[in-house]
Design a protein around this motif. Structure first.
Motif, mmCIF file in Angstrom:
data_model
loop_
_atom_site.group_PDB
_atom_site.id
_atom_site.type_symbol
_atom_site.label_atom_id
_atom_site.label_comp_id
_atom_site.label_asym_id
_atom_site.label_seq_id
_atom_site.Cartn_x
_atom_site.Cartn_y
_atom_site.Cartn_z
ATOM 1 N N SER A 53 36.196 68.149 -18.197
ATOM 2 C CA SER A 53 37.567 68.653 -18.104
ATOM 3 C C SER A 53 38.309 68.024 -16.926
ATOM 4 O O SER A 53 39.516 67.800 -16.993
ATOM 5 C CB SER A 53 37.582 70.179 -17.991
ATOM 6 O OG SER A 53 36.763 70.633 -16.938
ATOM 7 N N SER A 54 37.578 67.706 -15.847
ATOM 8 C CA SER A 54 38.191 66.982 -14.733
ATOM 9 C C SER A 54 38.705 65.627 -15.205
ATOM 10 O O SER A 54 39.821 65.212 -14.859
ATOM 11 C CB SER A 54 37.169 66.767 -13.610
ATOM 12 O OG SER A 54 36.682 67.988 -13.125
ATOM 13 N N PHE A 55 37.893 64.955 -16.001
ATOM 14 C CA PHE A 55 38.280 63.647 -16.532
ATOM 15 C C PHE A 55 39.498 63.767 -17.436
ATOM 16 O O PHE A 55 40.438 62.968 -17.351
ATOM 17 C CB PHE A 55 37.103 63.042 -17.313
ATOM 18 C CG PHE A 55 37.447 61.797 -18.067
ATOM 19 C CD1 PHE A 55 37.574 60.587 -17.406
ATOM 20 C CD2 PHE A 55 37.659 61.843 -19.438
ATOM 21 C CE1 PHE A 55 37.904 59.427 -18.101
ATOM 22 C CE2 PHE A 55 37.990 60.690 -20.147
ATOM 23 C CZ PHE A 55 38.117 59.485 -19.469
ATOM 24 N N VAL A 56 39.525 64.791 -18.304
ATOM 25 C CA VAL A 56 40.646 64.973 -19.234
ATOM 26 C C VAL A 56 41.934 65.236 -18.462
ATOM 27 O O VAL A 56 42.986 64.634 -18.737
ATOM 28 C CB VAL A 56 40.353 66.134 -20.209
ATOM 29 C CG1 VAL A 56 41.602 66.479 -21.020
ATOM 30 C CG2 VAL A 56 39.210 65.772 -21.144
ATOM 31 N N GLY A 57 41.880 66.144 -17.470
ATOM 32 C CA GLY A 57 43.066 66.454 -16.678
ATOM 33 C C GLY A 57 43.599 65.237 -15.942
ATOM 34 O O GLY A 57 44.811 64.972 -15.928
ATOM 35 N N SER A 58 42.693 64.471 -15.330
ATOM 36 C CA SER A 58 43.107 63.260 -14.614
ATOM 37 C C SER A 58 43.697 62.225 -15.556
ATOM 38 O O SER A 58 44.682 61.557 -15.232
ATOM 39 C CB SER A 58 41.905 62.658 -13.869
ATOM 40 O OG SER A 58 41.448 63.534 -12.875
ATOM 41 N N LEU A 59 43.098 62.091 -16.755
ATOM 42 C CA LEU A 59 43.575 61.102 -17.721
ATOM 43 C C LEU A 59 45.002 61.405 -18.171
ATOM 44 O O LEU A 59 45.858 60.501 -18.236
ATOM 45 C CB LEU A 59 42.642 61.063 -18.933
ATOM 46 C CG LEU A 59 43.005 60.061 -20.032
ATOM 47 C CD1 LEU A 59 42.958 58.630 -19.494
ATOM 48 C CD2 LEU A 59 42.084 60.216 -21.239
ATOM 49 N N VAL A 60 45.292 62.676 -18.452
ATOM 50 C CA VAL A 60 46.656 63.057 -18.853
ATOM 51 C C VAL A 60 47.642 62.731 -17.733
ATOM 52 O O VAL A 60 48.737 62.201 -17.973
ATOM 53 C CB VAL A 60 46.705 64.558 -19.210
ATOM 54 C CG1 VAL A 60 48.155 65.018 -19.422
ATOM 55 C CG2 VAL A 60 45.880 64.841 -20.459
ATOM 56 N N ALA A 61 47.252 63.036 -16.487
ATOM 57 C CA ALA A 61 48.135 62.772 -15.341
ATOM 58 C C ALA A 61 48.366 61.273 -15.143
ATOM 59 O O ALA A 61 49.484 60.844 -14.836
ATOM 60 C CB ALA A 61 47.540 63.387 -14.075
#
Length: 506
Positions: A116-124
């Motif tokens: 989920s850290s990766f997903v949040g960073s990717l969207v940003a």
């Protein structure tokens, strides 16, 4: 298409052996920093910033940003295995992450947190990629009035939108602005508040202050709390990782909602802490079984981690584009840009495309490599927590002292660092936020210079800050944000139904 072309150019800048090695070193150091409760992302970046002084700006920012990504990943390890938040924004992760570890599902919880850290960073990062070219389109319209309006917007947004008590934010910012004025006045050449000391002629170095405020103060707090670390063992298998990834589509609404919350609170000064709690609370509110939260529900790990990392990453957009740091770490990186001779703001996208797009490319690659790295090395980094803090603390203090001395080769800076360490400790004990203080210390001189140049150019007429649509809209927005709590309170009273005919009871 323009954004994709510039991004490919960024990857061409990034993909050299030297930069890739620095990226890996940064990620490993960042995870190490994130795992230790006495450090954390902002502190680690502040302490290790002097290591980058001999590097070119692109290599330096890639290493520092990867320290940041690594620290974001590492903070989840202590939250889930030891119930000790490695970062303030990891507090919400402990609500369900630690119960999962107690149930023997530590590997599942860690995989959920890292993914989920990766997903949040990717969207940003996608947001940064497609908004950055739009920002550069009006970069050349900025002069002293526009720059001062942006700095005013920064200060006002911290006061009006920040979660801390308003009076404490104002006190912190005022002290930072006061200290930023020490030394030689860049416009008139007069000396200010040097008190006859030759050491203060050059002013207070921002990096020395940051190392003390963040690094030394955290050591003092951790020594006071006498942390005893006891946790759960964990190793992540491929079967667990694939199992969590297979269930990801079930939580796509939570992941997207938390990503958007994080991006908004990152671009505004709401911060990752507010984002993580808001993401967790909204996931709980819209869940079919809200009573299961706090008892080891995996969605309670997905929501805060996604929001916090989207916020932490998107905070770099206003820092690069407008010189407005959206977080404490972004404020430290802002100081780093100035040390390397780069002026944060719209012109950065025009004058230093290699730097900006190399950094954006490193956000993509750094997050992918970071995800793989933490998934494969959790047992190693978790074992670091079993080293007595009494052995770790002296090494951190020595690193801080070396970093402070190396900036200007001055013993005075070490004493200054220790002084700021005590100041940071006192601030944290009485609840005064450090981010506004740091921000004012970094931008104080620049804001003053922009204001005075505007006044010189306009003959002292304040109407210059409403002389055109761009500067007028920024200045007006700044004033609105400054008084936003009052405006919001008035709007709330207007919207709420007014009770008629109700007599007060005696």
């Amino acid at each position: 298409m323009e954004a994709l072309g510039l991004l490919l150019h960024g990857f061409a800048v990034l993909l050299t052996w030297k930069t890739l090695v620095l990226m890996m070193v940064g990620l490993v150091l960042g995870i190490f920093v994130g795992v230790l409760p006495g450090l954390g992302g902002p502190n680690g970046v502040a302490i290790l910033l002097p290591l980058t002084f001999t590097m070119d700006p692109t290599s330096a920012i890639v290493m520092l940003s990867c320290i940041y990504w690594g620290a974001l990943f590492g903070g989840a390890i202590t939250s889930i295995l030891f119930n000790i938040p490695g970062e303030a924004w990891s507090v919400a992760t402990t609500f369900d992450g630690y119960p999962m570890a107690q149930q023997g599902r530590a590997a599942e919880a860690l995989t959920a947190a890292f993914t989920s850290s990766f997903v949040g960073s990717l969207v940003a990062v996608l947001l940064i990629t497609f908004l950055a070219p739009m920002i550069s389109s009006f970069a050349l319209r900025f002069g002293p009035p526009e720059f001062f309006a942006v700095y005013l917007l920064t200060f006002c947004s911290f006061v009006g939108l920040g979660r801390e008590a308003k009076h404490k934010t104002v006190i912190s910012m005022a002290l930072g602005l006061l200290l930023a004025g020490i030394g030689m006045d860049t416009v008139s050449g007069n000396l200010r508040m040097t008190f006859g000391s030759s050491e203060l002629l050059r002013g207070i170095n921002f990096l020395v202050a940051v190392i003390g405020l963040f690094g030394i103060s955290e050591i003092l707090l951790t020594m006071e709390e006498r942390l005893a670390l006891r946790g759960h063992a964990a190793s992540i298998s491929l079967r667990v990782v694939l199992g969590v990834w297979k269930d990801l589509p079930k939580y796509w609404v939570t992941l997207l909602r938390s990503s958007f919350i994080g991006c908004w609170l990152g671009i505004t000064p709401g911060g990752a802490i507010a984002a993580s709690f808001m993401g967790y609370n909204l996931a709980k509110r819209f869940a079919k079984e809200p009573e299961s939260f706090g008892k080891g529900r995996i969605e309670g790990v997905f929501a805060p981690e996604t929001a916090a990392h989207a916020s932490g990453t998107s905070a770099l957009l206003p820092m690069l584009a407008l010189g407005i740091p959206g977080s404490g770490t972004a404020a430290i990186l802002l100081g780093g840009l100035m040390v390397w001779g780069l002026n944060p703001g719209p012109l950065l996208f025009v004058e230093h495309k290699d730097f900006v797009w190399g950094l954006i490319a490193s956000m993509y690659l750094g997050n992918i490599v970071g995800l793989v790295l933490v998934l494969t090395t959790v047992p190693i980094f978790a074992s670091i927590l079993r080293v007595p803090f009494a052995a770790v603390a002296p090494m951190i203090v020595v690193s801080c002292a070396i970093g402070a001395y190396a900036i200007q080769n001055a013993m005075f800076d070490i004493w200054l660092m220790l002084g700021f360490g005590i100041v940071g400790y006192v601030f944290k004990k009485i609840g005064i936020p450090l981010a506004p203080f740091t921000l004012a210390l970094v931008l104080g001189n620049r804001a003053e210079d922009a204001f005075r140049l505007s006044m010189i150019g306009s003959g002292g007429n304040l109407k210059v800050f409403w002389s055109n649509g761009l500067v007028g809209s920024i200045t007006t927005l700044a004033i609105v944000l400054l008084f936003w709590p009052v405006i919001d309170g008035v709007l709330a009273r207007v919207r709420s139904p007014h009770p008629h005919g109700v007599k007060p009871t005696m």
